[in-house]
Write a protein that holds these residues in place. Structure first.
Motif, PDB file in Angstrom:
ATOM      1  N   TYR A 194       0.847  -1.192   0.000  1.00 20.30           N
ATOM      2  CA  TYR A 194       0.000   0.000   0.000  1.00 20.30           C
ATOM      3  C   TYR A 194       0.886   1.247   0.000  1.00 20.30           C
ATOM      4  N   THR A 195       0.559   2.211  -0.835  1.00 15.18           N
ATOM      5  CA  THR A 195       1.251   3.501  -0.823  1.00 15.18           C
ATOM      6  C   THR A 195       0.259   4.612  -1.095  1.00 15.18           C
ATOM      7  N   SER A 196       0.435   5.708  -0.404  1.00 16.32           N
ATOM      8  CA  SER A 196      -0.394   6.887  -0.658  1.00 16.32           C
ATOM      9  C   SER A 196       0.252   7.782  -1.716  1.00 16.32           C
ATOM     10  N   ARG A 197       1.432   7.370  -2.201  1.00 20.89           N
ATOM     11  CA  ARG A 197       2.147   8.163  -3.207  1.00 20.89           C
ATOM     12  C   ARG A 197       2.534   7.299  -4.408  1.00 20.89           C
ATOM     13  N   PRO A 198       1.556   6.747  -5.143  1.00 19.25           N
ATOM     14  CA  PRO A 198       1.898   5.931  -6.309  1.00 19.25           C
ATOM     15  C   PRO A 198       2.610   6.744  -7.392  1.00 19.25           C
ATOM     16  N   ASP A 199       2.440   8.059  -7.367  1.00 14.34           N
ATOM     17  CA  ASP A 199       3.108   8.935  -8.329  1.00 14.34           C
ATOM     18  C   ASP A 199       4.627   8.891  -8.177  1.00 14.34           C
ATOM     19  N   MET A 200       5.096   8.480  -7.009  1.00 15.68           N
ATOM     20  CA  MET A 200       6.535   8.432  -6.744  1.00 15.68           C
ATOM     21  C   MET A 200       7.096   7.027  -6.891  1.00 15.68           C
ATOM     22  N   GLU A 201       6.266   6.094  -7.340  1.00 17.22           N
ATOM     23  CA  GLU A 201       6.679   4.706  -7.484  1.00 17.22           C
ATOM     24  C   GLU A 201       7.244   4.156  -6.173  1.00 17.22           C
ATOM     25  N   ARG A 202       6.570   4.466  -5.070  1.00 14.04           N
ATOM     26  CA  ARG A 202       6.950   3.945  -3.755  1.00 14.04           C
ATOM     27  C   ARG A 202       6.549   2.483  -3.676  1.00 14.04           C
ATOM     28  N   SER A 203       7.305   1.663  -2.967  1.00 14.96           N
ATOM     29  CA  SER A 203       7.039   0.220  -2.913  1.00 14.96           C
ATOM     30  C   SER A 203       5.910  -0.142  -1.958  1.00 14.96           C
ATOM     31  N   GLY A 204       5.628   0.710  -0.981  1.00 13.71           N
ATOM     32  CA  GLY A 204       4.590   0.385  -0.014  1.00 13.71           C
ATOM     33  C   GLY A 204       4.997  -0.701   0.963  1.00 13.71           C
ATOM     34  N   MET A 205       6.285  -0.846   1.212  1.00 12.32           N
ATOM     35  CA  MET A 205       6.768  -1.906   2.097  1.00 12.32           C
ATOM     36  C   MET A 205       7.366  -1.371   3.401  1.00 12.32           C
ATOM     37  N   GLY A 206       7.307  -0.066   3.641  1.00 11.23           N
ATOM     38  CA  GLY A 206       7.948   0.526   4.820  1.00 11.23           C
ATOM     39  C   GLY A 206       7.502  -0.071   6.136  1.00 11.23           C
ATOM     40  N   PHE A 207       6.185  -0.125   6.376  1.00 16.94           N
ATOM     41  CA  PHE A 207       5.697  -0.681   7.642  1.00 16.94           C
ATOM     42  C   PHE A 207       5.976  -2.180   7.727  1.00 16.94           C
ATOM     43  N   THR A 208       5.893  -2.870   6.600  1.00 13.38           N
ATOM     44  CA  THR A 208       6.182  -4.309   6.585  1.00 13.38           C
ATOM     45  C   THR A 208       7.635  -4.565   6.988  1.00 13.38           C
ATOM     46  N   ILE A 209       8.532  -3.752   6.479  1.00 14.54           N
ATOM     47  CA  ILE A 209       9.950  -3.860   6.843  1.00 14.54           C
ATOM     48  C   ILE A 209      10.134  -3.579   8.331  1.00 14.54           C
ATOM     49  N   MET A 210       9.496  -2.535   8.822  1.00 18.62           N
ATOM     50  CA  MET A 210       9.605  -2.203  10.248  1.00 18.62           C
ATOM     51  C   MET A 210       9.117  -3.366  11.108  1.00 18.62           C
ATOM     52  N   GLU A 211       7.981  -3.954  10.738  1.00 17.37           N
ATOM     53  CA  GLU A 211       7.431  -5.062  11.518  1.00 17.37           C
ATOM     54  C   GLU A 211       8.328  -6.296  11.450  1.00 17.37           C
ATOM     55  N   HIS A 212       8.995  -6.497  10.330  1.00 17.88           N
ATOM     56  CA  HIS A 212       9.877  -7.650  10.175  1.00 17.88           C
ATOM     57  C   HIS A 212      11.148  -7.514  11.031  1.00 17.88           C
ATOM     58  N   PHE A 213      11.714  -6.316  11.092  1.00 13.39           N
ATOM     59  CA  PHE A 213      12.990  -6.112  11.768  1.00 13.39           C
ATOM     60  C   PHE A 213      12.873  -5.788  13.253  1.00 13.39           C
ATOM     61  N   MET A 214      11.703  -5.404  13.707  1.00 10.41           N
ATOM     62  CA  MET A 214      11.530  -5.020  15.104  1.00 10.41           C
ATOM     63  C   MET A 214      10.623  -6.016  15.810  1.00 10.41           C
ATOM     64  N   ASP A 215      10.681  -6.040  17.137  1.00 10.85           N
ATOM     65  CA  ASP A 215       9.830  -6.931  17.916  1.00 10.85           C
ATOM     66  C   ASP A 215       8.407  -6.396  18.036  1.00 10.85           C
ATOM     67  N   GLN A 216       8.282  -5.070  17.983  1.00  7.87           N
ATOM     68  CA  GLN A 216       6.966  -4.444  18.138  1.00  7.87           C
ATOM     69  C   GLN A 216       6.948  -3.149  17.343  1.00  7.87           C
ATOM     70  N   VAL A 217       5.852  -2.899  16.636  1.00  5.90           N
ATOM     71  CA  VAL A 217       5.656  -1.637  15.914  1.00  5.90           C
ATOM     72  C   VAL A 217       4.247  -1.156  16.218  1.00  5.90           C
ATOM     73  N   GLU A 218       4.156   0.098  16.625  1.00  5.52           N
ATOM     74  CA  GLU A 218       2.866   0.706  16.949  1.00  5.52           C
ATOM     75  C   GLU A 218       2.785   2.034  16.208  1.00  5.52           C
ATOM     76  N   VAL A 219       1.665   2.284  15.557  1.00  3.21           N
ATOM     77  CA  VAL A 219       1.476   3.520  14.809  1.00  3.21           C
ATOM     78  C   VAL A 219       0.260   4.244  15.370  1.00  3.21           C
ATOM     79  N   ASN A 220       0.469   5.458  15.844  1.00  8.57           N
ATOM     80  CA  ASN A 220      -0.618   6.311  16.317  1.00  8.57           C
ATOM     81  C   ASN A 220      -0.664   7.533  15.426  1.00  8.57           C
ATOM     82  N   SER A 221      -1.826   7.774  14.839  1.00  9.37           N
ATOM     83  CA  SER A 221      -1.924   8.863  13.888  1.00  9.37           C
ATOM     84  C   SER A 221      -3.296   9.516  13.957  1.00  9.37           C
TER      85      SER A 221
END
Length: 146
Positions: A97-124
């Motif tokens: 998922y990416t909110s910036r398809p115009d930039m050809e973003r991969s949409g893998m940022g949160f997935t990478i964070m969740e893979h490399f860390m023990d816990q990921v929490e997003v408050n927005s």
């Protein structure tokens, strides 16, 4: 041992490398493995890049805050922006998922964070900003064999 650090920097892409170096320097005294160090630098890069690109729409006159804390080899990293916020956090955390398809973003940022860390929490909150909190337990220190 407990330790903490807070730093603020402008939301310009050049500061992503600065944030990675600060995080790496902060954890270095705790003797992380090379893999742990690489993971930490990667997730900081992803979170800061998200704040700059998605939170602030690459407007370089805003501020990103990074908070690092260590308590008994438990590392906590928080990356905060006061930008656009994320309307659907669960959707944003889906792979590709990416909110910036115009930039050809991969949409893998949160997935990478969740893979490399023990816990990921997003408050927005829309139009108020986002805090990404990531936690990683560093491996035990090994005694030097001589």
């Amino acid at each position: 041992m407990k330790n903490h650090l807070t730093c603020h920097f402008l939301s310009v892409s050049e500061n992503e490398a600065l944030a990675r170096m600060i995080a790496a320097s902060f954890v270095a005294p705790y003797d992380p493995t090379l893999g742990e160090l690489s993971d930490i630098k990667t997730v900081v890069s992803e979170a800061v890049t998200n704040a700059i690109i998605h939170g602030y729409n690459e407007e370089g006159f805003h501020e990103v805050t990074m908070r690092l804390s260590m308590d008994n080899r438990m590392l906590t990293i928080e990356i905060e922006d006061h930008g656009r916020g994320i309307s659907e956090v669960n959707q944003a955390m889906q792979p590709l998922y990416t909110s910036r398809p115009d930039m050809e973003r991969s949409g893998m940022g949160f997935t990478i964070m969740e893979h490399f860390m023990d816990q990921v929490e997003v408050n927005s909150t829309q139009n108020q900003g986002t805090i990404v909190k990531m936690v990683k337990q560093l491996s035990a220190v090994k005694a030097n064999c001589m």
